[in-house]
Design an enzyme around this catalytic site. Structure first.
Site, PDB file in Angstrom:
ATOM      1  N   VAL A 350      13.677  -4.513   1.802  1.00 15.54           N
ATOM      2  CA  VAL A 350      13.274  -4.451   0.401  1.00 15.54           C
ATOM      3  C   VAL A 350      13.589  -3.080  -0.192  1.00 15.54           C
ATOM      4  O   VAL A 350      13.119  -2.059   0.301  1.00 15.54           O
ATOM      5  CB  VAL A 350      11.772  -4.742   0.236  1.00 15.54           C
ATOM      6  N   SER A 351      14.375  -3.066  -1.242  1.00 17.49           N
ATOM      7  CA  SER A 351      14.755  -1.826  -1.907  1.00 17.49           C
ATOM      8  C   SER A 351      14.039  -1.703  -3.255  1.00 17.49           C
ATOM      9  O   SER A 351      13.889  -2.682  -3.968  1.00 17.49           O
ATOM     10  CB  SER A 351      16.268  -1.827  -2.148  1.00 17.49           C
ATOM     11  N   PRO A 352      13.628  -0.465  -3.597  1.00 19.94           N
ATOM     12  CA  PRO A 352      13.032  -0.246  -4.923  1.00 19.94           C
ATOM     13  C   PRO A 352      14.124  -0.063  -5.987  1.00 19.94           C
ATOM     14  O   PRO A 352      13.802   0.114  -7.152  1.00 19.94           O
ATOM     15  CB  PRO A 352      12.259   1.051  -4.723  1.00 19.94           C
ATOM     16  N   ASP A 463      20.605   2.006  -0.155  1.00 17.18           N
ATOM     17  CA  ASP A 463      19.680   3.047  -0.604  1.00 17.18           C
ATOM     18  C   ASP A 463      20.154   4.422  -0.145  1.00 17.18           C
ATOM     19  O   ASP A 463      19.701   5.443  -0.635  1.00 17.18           O
ATOM     20  CB  ASP A 463      18.273   2.798  -0.048  1.00 17.18           C
TER      21      ASP A 463
END
Ligand SMILES: *[C@@H]1O[C@H](CO)[C@@H](O)[C@H](O)[C@H]1NC(C)=O
Ligand SMILES: *[C@@H]1O[C@H](CO)[C@@H](O)[C@H](O)[C@H]1NC(C)=O
Length: 778
Positions: A350-352, A463
């Site tokens: 999960v990437s912001p 990321d």
């Protein structure tokens, strides 16, 4: 009750039947008191500064040797809660603004707790979890692979963590009082995206169809309410990586979760100050708000400001009273501070960086399967919502989590009730037999493998792409790196087959020189607080892996027939807890060999191994049985090697003192809200004193004619402390303090101060302070 009966017995002669009625009434009252009372537990929260060295130390997370700390965006903290049954068991949960937990830190914290409290807090009931910020100092893990880029072990990073965790637990322990806990859940849609969707898509369609999204959107929040003080804090779990700050950032930062925690604690303190004491509608700022005489004549302010010129740097005591933390100013001395922690869960994929991943040269989306641009990974970067400003992205993703947490906090009504319990076991993951269901029925026994990392590990992620010519989704590898790898350790046939289809880049589990490169013994742990169950996992589970683990445990608990766990059972995963062993993908995701699959250390059956071991813990929990403690992980502290040189000395040019202003605010200047004030001071290496629970930078506002009141410090989002040397070996250095005036800042006269500590050649550490000229905010 005894007293009541005695008095009845003394003064009246009553029929036995009436007596029994009385007794049962008293019993019912007693019983309903314990069941209905708010204070079914003892609760205590604590928090302590773990910022660590703000210079020269490599940052943990991106494995980028060039990402060296040089200042502070905002401070890092350890936040703890303890929950105890009044006469029974207790659990401790610590959330670290650090990239991950470390086995060695955990071991040392437990030793200190044992020295202090005997057997009250042990590995059984203490969980220490990291939020996964990639902007904190590294060098505090014990296995070689995690300290390569930090030039070995960094004692200052390690000590700051061990000390801070211990102090936050001691605070929580001393705050233990009757109270209650409420749980609440809700969806937060725009704070995470899947960064390896091609791997996710390899999970069975039937399984994927059970879920609306390819990442978990749910936040689970605990609200702690003290019987005497009211709400004292909250802890929540939500899955998104701590990678809003990029791999080139050099300011220490808690990233989006640390930011959310800072926002929520400030929000609560300001609100309670508003309702408890001040009674005004608009409280722009905790400290400036208590200033009684608001100057409002601009001319008068300028006149006043012009009488305060910058003062030369001068010696200061260790913690100058002026450097006291802004945040303690408004707090009632005996009331515990509000502690709000934003904890990590199954954030593996999960990437912001929610806008997606794009090629920095062409601006087009990166290749879907390999996250490459023209075949290369180095140009593919995820974009946060504040793109191209990473501070803005951090703020926005932090604010989204903060807002959701406030919602859940304000509406939490389901009270946690029931037993406190826990189970913990150390498991050797390098050679574990795992029983898994066989296709077409029955079961088979498979094995995990000694740790190894695949080629796609070196590609990094969107990321933070890796520096070399690697790409994700690589199940072949390249000959050059195969050669380099073989110089280190060539995996044998058995190891290669065990990890297949992962092409092994680093055979870390079999590399033991100068000491272990990777862990093989991992802790698994379940903490139970009533109907809430926390699964402490020592790594980063992907979305689907987390779902499978939670489901497996929940099914086991609720179908046990014990009646203890009903449909309201809440299961959360605490990621990166107690130690670190990188990623855990599903078997199907592993086949795709993206970064997460390449970093799943113990082979394709790693997840199944976790599920099996957690089911054992859950089963023991239900049946009230003990579990095997398992083999102790090694304590490698004495073997650690450090190449980071200490501070030799600090100096200033002739005629200049430490703390002198090198670049002041312009004379007689007025700044608008939203603009940035910059002051540069002659400084010294921040490693001489970490200013733990103190500050390197301070904004003060003038109260009356000559009293300066602290309003913002280096723990504030709006204030940046940047430290620099003209060259790597120079003893001279400067501190640049940048204050972006928030919209909520009061009108008035301000000044900026710097605090530091300098090391003389052969000599002692001398603290100093310096002050800018005053200026007006209008
Ligand atoms: C600043 O303001 C003061 C008082 O208003 C005045 O005496 C002084 O000359 C001004 N300085 C500059 C550099 O404008
Ligand atoms: C990704 O890989 C899969 C499997 O090889 C293939 O079917 C698909 O077309 C690829 N997608 C893209 C966008 O290249």
């Amino acid at each position: 009750m005894m007293e009541l009966l005695a008095s009845i017995g003394c003064h009246f002669r009553i029929p036995l039947k009436t007596m029994w009625l009385w007794i049962s009434l008293v019993l019912v009252l007693q019983y309903s008191k314990t069941v209905l009372s708010d204070s079914n537990y003892l609760i205590g929260l604590g928090s302590y500064d773990i910022t660590g060295p703000a210079a020269d130390v490599n940052m943990m997370g991106y494995a980028n040797t060039e990402q060296i700390a040089s200042g502070i965006h905002f401070r890092l903290r350890a936040r703890s809660f303890i929950v105890a049954e009044p006469q029974g068991k207790r659990v401790v949960f610590v959330n670290l603004d650090a990239c991950m937990a470390s086995q060695l830190v955990t071991i040392k914290v437990l030793e200190r707790l044992k020295a202090r409290y005997g057997n009250l807090y042990t590995e059984q009931n203490v969980a220490i979890s990291g939020i996964h910020t990639h902007a904190g100092p590294g060098g505090y893990l014990q296995y070689v692979v995690y300290i390569v880029t930090s030039l070995g072990f960094v004692h200052q990073s390690f000590d700051a963590l061990v000390d801070g965790i211990e102090k936050s637990i001691v605070q929580a322990h001393e705050n233990l009082q009757p109270g209650s806990i409420f749980v609440n859940k809700g969806e937060l849609l725009d704070a995470g995206v899947n960064r390896s969707p091609s791997a996710y898509l390899n999970n069975p369609a039937s399984e994927r169809s059970k879920y609306k999204y390819n990442v978990d959107k749910e936040m689970t929040l605990l609200k702690f309410v003290d019987d005497q003080w009211g709400p004292v804090g909250s802890f929540n779990w939500f899955a998104t990586h701590g990678t809003s700050m990029s791999r080139t950032n050099s300011l220490i930062s808690g990233d989006n979760k640390g930011a959310a925690a800072r926002f929520m604690e400030d929000w609560f303190e300001q609100n309670s100050a508003k309702s408890d004491e001040l009674g005004t509608d608009e409280i722009p700022r905790r400290v400036s708000s208590i200033i009684s005489s608001i100057h409002n004549n601009h001319h008068e302010l300028l006149e006043l400001a012009s009488s305060f010129q910058s003062s030369p740097g001068k010696p200061a005591t260790r913690i100058s009273s002026a450097a006291r933390r802004v945040r303690s100013a408004l707090r009632q001395a005996d009331k515990p501070g509000f502690v709000s922690a934003f904890c990590q869960t199954n954030c593996g994929d999960v990437s912001p960086n929610v806008l997606g991943a794009f090629c920095i040269d062409t601006g087009v989306p990166c290749d879907f399967n390999h996250s490459t641009c023209g075949g290369k990974n180095e140009l593919c970067y995820g974009r946060g919502p504040g793109y191209p400003d990473e501070f803005e992205s951090t703020r926005i993703i932090g604010e989204r989590q903060f807002n959701k947490a406030v919602d859940l906090f304000n509406t939490a009504s389901e009270q946690l009730k029931g037993k406190i319990d826990y189970r913990h076991s150390y498991v050797d993951f390098s050679q574990l037999e795992v029983t898994i269901p066989k296709e077409g029925g029955g079961s088979e026994v498979v094995k995990t493998c000694p740790a190894a990392m695949g080629f796609a590990f070196a590609a990094g992620t969107t990321d933070g792409p890796g520096a070399f010519d690697f790409k994700q989704g690589d199940d072949k590898g390249n000959p050059f790196w195969r050669l380099v790898r073989n110089l280190l350790k060539a995996p044998d046939k058995k190891q290669v087959e065990c990890h297949s289809p992962k092409p092994i880049l680093l055979d870390t589990g079999e590399m033991k020189q100068p000491y272990d490169w990777a862990p093989s013994i991992l802790p698994v742990q379940i903490l139970r607080i009533g109907q809430l169950v926390i699964l402490s996992v020592p790594g980063e589970f992907t979305t689907m892996s987390g779902r499978r683990l939670r489901d497996a445990v929940k099914t086991m608990l609720t179908s046990s027939g014990s009646g203890e766990f009903g449909s309201n059972t809440h299961v959360v995963i605490a990621g990166l807890t107690n130690t670190y062993s990188q990623y855990i993908t599903s078997f199907e995701e592993y086949q795709i060999q993206r970064y997460e699959g390449a970093s799943t250390l113990y082979g394709p059956h790693t997840l199944s191994a976790y599920i099996q071991e957690f089911q054992k813990l859950a089963s023991a929990l239900i049946k009230g049985q003990t579990v095997e403690p398992g083999p102790q992980p090694p304590d490698l502290l004495k073997k650690q090697i450090s190449f980071l040189t200490p501070v030799v000395m600090d100096s200033t040019p002739a005629g200049v003192n430490f703390g002198d202003v090198s670049s002041d605010v312009p004379a007689n200047s007025t700044f608008k809200r939203g603009s940035t004030v910059t002051v540069v001071f002659w400084s010294a290496c921040p490693r001489n004193d970490l200013m733990t629970e103190g500050t390197f930078a301070l904004v003060e506002i003038l109260q009356g004619k000559d009293t300066w009141v602290p309003t913002y410090d280096d723990d504030d989002f709006c204030l940046r402390f940047k430290w620099s040397r003209p060259s790597k070996l120079s003893p001279r250095s400067q501190a640049t303090i940048e204050w972006t005036i928030p919209p909520s800042a009061s009108l008035g006269v301000y000044r900026i101060r710097h605090f530091g500590a300098a090391k003389r050649l052969m000599g002692s550490i001398q603290h100093f302070t310096g002050t800018s000229s005053a200026f007006v905010v209008a």
